[in-house]
Design a protein around this motif. Structure first.
Motif, short mmCIF file in Angstrom:
data_model
loop_
_atom_site.label_atom_id
_atom_site.label_comp_id
_atom_site.label_asym_id
_atom_site.label_seq_id
_atom_site.Cartn_x
_atom_site.Cartn_y
_atom_site.Cartn_z
N ARG A 152 5.42 53.53 -29.28
CA ARG A 152 6.00 53.24 -30.59
C ARG A 152 5.99 54.51 -31.43
O ARG A 152 4.97 55.19 -31.54
CB ARG A 152 5.23 52.13 -31.29
N ASP B 70 13.59 43.01 -37.23
CA ASP B 70 12.72 43.09 -36.06
C ASP B 70 13.52 42.76 -34.80
O ASP B 70 14.19 41.73 -34.73
CB ASP B 70 11.55 42.11 -36.23
N GLY B 71 13.49 43.65 -33.82
CA GLY B 71 14.20 43.41 -32.56
C GLY B 71 15.60 44.00 -32.51
O GLY B 71 16.25 43.95 -31.47
N VAL C 192 10.57 47.56 -34.56
CA VAL C 192 9.34 46.77 -34.65
C VAL C 192 9.15 46.46 -36.12
O VAL C 192 8.79 47.33 -36.91
CB VAL C 192 8.13 47.54 -34.09
N GLY C 193 9.45 45.24 -36.51
CA GLY C 193 9.32 44.85 -37.91
C GLY C 193 10.63 45.02 -38.67
O GLY C 193 11.54 45.72 -38.22
N ASP D 70 10.13 50.76 -30.70
CA ASP D 70 9.55 50.68 -29.36
C ASP D 70 10.50 51.47 -28.46
O ASP D 70 11.58 51.00 -28.12
CB ASP D 70 9.46 49.22 -28.91
#
Length: 135
Positions: A57, A70-71, A99-100, A112
């Motif tokens: 990360r 997120d994602g 991430v978030g 990520d």
């Protein structure tokens, strides 16, 4: 050159011969298409061996006025040296998933590295009702 990515939680790395001069934290696209973040504490000249993180990360500078969920699939804008949601030029490339959530005002996003997004859509699950079109 300012650091483009900050180590947040590094993992795997690969070593290769630098095709250009690199500095620690610089975001590059490797020969196999994956994103890499130059590892180490010093710069590397063209022709020298250099290591790049390919997993983990990392905190990337983000284009403002872009809301990240997120994602979300995140790309590297090679012209502006920032993470964004769109691949605009042929030099841009995917770097991983967010991430978030991040608001438009946020100046960075944690990604990520080299992870592909997973979306689960079950078109056979009718338990939640029928699809409708908003008017």
């Amino acid at each position: 050159m300012t650091e483009e990515a900050q180590t947040h939680k590094p993992a795997g790395a690969v070593q290769f011969t630098a095709a250009a001069a690199y500095v620690s934290g610089q975001v590059v696209q490797l020969g196999d298409g994956r994103a890499g973040v130059i590892a180490g504490l010093k710069s590397a000249a063209s022709g020298e061996k250099v290591a790049a993180y390919t997993q983990g990360r990392f905190k990337f500078a983000k284009s403002t006025a872009v809301v990240v969920l997120d994602g979300d699939w995140i790309y590297w804008d090679d012209t502006n040296n920032k993470a964004t949601l769109e691949c605009i030029s042929t030099a841009d490339f995917p770097i991983g998933v967010a991430v978030g959530d991040q608001t438009a005002a946020a100046t960075s996003v944690i990604v990520d590295l080299n992870v592909k997004p997973e979306w689960v859509i079950d078109l056979n699950d009718h338990s939640k009702g029928q699809w409708t079109i908003a008017s």
